[in-house]
Design a protein around this motif. Structure first.
Motif, PDB file in Angstrom:
ATOM      1  N   LEU A  29     -13.728 -24.438 -38.408  1.00 45.97           N
ATOM      2  CA  LEU A  29     -12.741 -25.399 -37.924  1.00 45.97           C
ATOM      3  C   LEU A  29     -13.162 -26.839 -38.219  1.00 45.97           C
ATOM      4  O   LEU A  29     -12.323 -27.737 -38.322  1.00 45.97           O
ATOM      5  CB  LEU A  29     -12.537 -25.204 -36.411  1.00 45.97           C
ATOM      6  N   LEU A  30     -14.454 -27.062 -38.356  1.00 50.91           N
ATOM      7  CA  LEU A  30     -14.969 -28.383 -38.733  1.00 50.91           C
ATOM      8  C   LEU A  30     -15.171 -28.498 -40.242  1.00 50.91           C
ATOM      9  O   LEU A  30     -14.845 -29.528 -40.846  1.00 50.91           O
ATOM     10  CB  LEU A  30     -16.294 -28.657 -38.015  1.00 50.91           C
ATOM     11  N   LEU A  31     -15.693 -27.436 -40.838  1.00 54.24           N
ATOM     12  CA  LEU A  31     -16.106 -27.502 -42.234  1.00 54.24           C
ATOM     13  C   LEU A  31     -14.930 -27.392 -43.212  1.00 54.24           C
ATOM     14  O   LEU A  31     -14.847 -28.146 -44.184  1.00 54.24           O
ATOM     15  CB  LEU A  31     -17.123 -26.394 -42.514  1.00 54.24           C
ATOM     16  N   ALA A  32     -14.012 -26.450 -42.979  1.00 55.88           N
ATOM     17  CA  ALA A  32     -12.906 -26.226 -43.920  1.00 55.88           C
ATOM     18  C   ALA A  32     -12.020 -27.468 -44.080  1.00 55.88           C
ATOM     19  O   ALA A  32     -11.677 -27.839 -45.210  1.00 55.88           O
ATOM     20  CB  ALA A  32     -12.086 -25.016 -43.485  1.00 55.88           C
ATOM     21  N   PRO A  33     -11.615 -28.166 -42.986  1.00 53.86           N
ATOM     22  CA  PRO A  33     -10.824 -29.382 -43.184  1.00 53.86           C
ATOM     23  C   PRO A  33     -11.568 -30.462 -43.975  1.00 53.86           C
ATOM     24  O   PRO A  33     -10.947 -31.207 -44.753  1.00 53.86           O
ATOM     25  CB  PRO A  33     -10.531 -29.857 -41.753  1.00 53.86           C
ATOM     26  N   LEU A  34     -12.899 -30.545 -43.797  1.00 52.00           N
ATOM     27  CA  LEU A  34     -13.669 -31.524 -44.566  1.00 52.00           C
ATOM     28  C   LEU A  34     -13.656 -31.181 -46.056  1.00 52.00           C
ATOM     29  O   LEU A  34     -13.513 -32.063 -46.909  1.00 52.00           O
ATOM     30  CB  LEU A  34     -15.113 -31.576 -44.047  1.00 52.00           C
ATOM     31  N   ILE A  35     -13.792 -29.889 -46.366  1.00 53.01           N
ATOM     32  CA  ILE A  35     -13.762 -29.468 -47.775  1.00 53.01           C
ATOM     33  C   ILE A  35     -12.384 -29.711 -48.372  1.00 53.01           C
ATOM     34  O   ILE A  35     -12.254 -30.259 -49.479  1.00 53.01           O
ATOM     35  CB  ILE A  35     -14.157 -27.986 -47.897  1.00 53.01           C
ATOM     36  N   GLY A  53     -11.873 -33.314 -48.851  1.00 54.87           N
ATOM     37  CA  GLY A  53     -12.631 -33.779 -50.012  1.00 54.87           C
ATOM     38  C   GLY A  53     -11.932 -33.455 -51.318  1.00 54.87           C
ATOM     39  O   GLY A  53     -11.893 -34.275 -52.242  1.00 54.87           O
ATOM     40  N   VAL A  54     -11.357 -32.250 -51.406  1.00 58.12           N
ATOM     41  CA  VAL A  54     -10.584 -31.887 -52.599  1.00 58.12           C
ATOM     42  C   VAL A  54      -9.380 -32.824 -52.744  1.00 58.12           C
ATOM     43  O   VAL A  54      -9.045 -33.270 -53.849  1.00 58.12           O
ATOM     44  CB  VAL A  54     -10.128 -30.425 -52.517  1.00 58.12           C
ATOM     45  N   GLY A  55      -8.747 -33.140 -51.623  1.00 53.17           N
ATOM     46  CA  GLY A  55      -7.629 -34.070 -51.665  1.00 53.17           C
ATOM     47  C   GLY A  55      -8.038 -35.450 -52.154  1.00 53.17           C
ATOM     48  O   GLY A  55      -7.306 -36.089 -52.928  1.00 53.17           O
ATOM     49  N   ILE A  56      -9.203 -35.907 -51.738  1.00 50.91           N
ATOM     50  CA  ILE A  56      -9.692 -37.218 -52.181  1.00 50.91           C
ATOM     51  C   ILE A  56      -9.925 -37.218 -53.689  1.00 50.91           C
ATOM     52  O   ILE A  56      -9.593 -38.191 -54.381  1.00 50.91           O
ATOM     53  CB  ILE A  56     -10.973 -37.580 -51.413  1.00 50.91           C
TER      54      ILE A  56
END
Length: 314
Positions: free
Chosen positions: A92-98, A101-104
């Motif tokens: 729940l913390l890691l997947a949104p960050l990944i 990051g792909v979006g960035i």
């Protein structure tokens, strides 16, 4: 002489002859769906309102986060050993960050080249990226779908008399509403939110005060995409995880954004929740219309108020 059989027609079940238990149960299911609509449409509203980009990759990014949660919990232990299993809370913390990051990376390498062009170019680009992402996941994982168990802490449920509410679904409602309200407060009631809005209206003036506007825009896009990632992880134990799960929701989410008002965060939240409840209510009284009721509402709203319920008339 034989008695003639009655020719009276059999009674037709009355359309509204339903119990309050089934009504409340469907409304609760609609509220849960509305929570996903609200988070996803809020991310879309942020990206469009601050960047003027119609982000068609939103559904694919939602799907990517759900798959990342599933891969971390079920596949990584098979590949690397049990010690590297990623449970729901870490996902729940890691997947949104990944996903953010792909979006960035997408924004920095592709979308930034289209800001001075018509919105149609951004829509076509993000639509193409979404198709590529869905095709990649379909190639590696197929289309049959996989399941994801809710965390042990949230298993079980509550007896509400009219239905049995799984504990995980109650968590989804509370977590989604909290995320929506915190995001609204961040963008509408803080200095950071004021700077973000100023960056879209007069970026040169804001840059003159020492604010790095391009970085701010990139991080805003990443945040909007990360919201789709949060929704994807929350949806993993509720929906069947498959490459098309995002595109199946995206049509409704776009309708929610249009009804609420393009770029309106509060409009996205309120409309998402309201349409989820309306969809649940329609399934009780007229199930055949439950798949189109959102689009009927969108058509009516656009006729009466083209800018949306919470949008600003230009």
């Amino acid at each position: 002489m034989p008695v003639p059989s009655s020719t009276a027609p059999a009674p037709v079940p009355y359309m509204f002859d339903i119990s309050y238990q089934s009504l409340l149960a469907q409304l609760l299911v609609g509220l849960i769906n509305g929570c996903f609509y609200a988070i996803l449409s809020m991310g879309l509203a942020i990206i469009f309102g601050l960047l003027n980009i119609v982000n068609f990759t939103h559904g694919a990014q939602f799907m990517m986060a759900a798959f990342l949660a599933w891969i971390g919990f079920t596949q990584l232990p098979q590949w690397l050993g049990e010690s590297v299993q990623i449970d729901f809370w870490v996902a729940l913390l890691l997947a949104p960050l990944i996903v953010g990051g792909v979006g960035i990376v997408i924004e920095r390498t592709l979308l930034k080249r289209l800001y001075h062009l018509d919105h149609l170019y951004g829509l076509l680009l993000t639509f193409g990226i979404a198709l590529m992402m869905e095709g990649g996941f379909r190639y590696f994982f197929g289309i049959s779908g996989v399941g994801y168990e809710p965390p042990e802490l949230l298993q079980g449920g509550f007896d509400l008399d009219f239905m049995y509410l799984p504990g995980y679904r109650a968590f989804v409602v509370v977590a989604s509403l909290s995320i929506c309200l915190l995001t609204w407060y961040l963008f509408e009631r803080t200095r950071l939110g004021a700077m973000l809005r100023a960056g879209t209206e007069n970026p040169r003036l804001l840059q003159a005060f020492g604010v790095n506007v391009p970085v701010m825009i990139t991080l805003t896009y990443g945040f909007g995409v990360a919201l789709a990632g949060v929704a994807g992880v929350l949806a993993a134990p509720v929906m069947q995880i498959n490459p098309l799960m995002g595109s199946n929701l995206l049509n409704i989410v776009f309708a929610v954004v249009v009804i609420g008002g393009l770029g309106s965060i509060m409009g996205a939240i309120v409309t998402g929740l309201a349409l989820g409840l309306l969809e649940g209510l329609t399934k009780v009284f007229y199930p055949e219309a439950s798949t189109v009721v959102v689009f009927v509402v969108m058509a009516v709203v656009l006729l009466v108020r083209p800018a949306g319920l919470f949008g600003k008339e230009k």
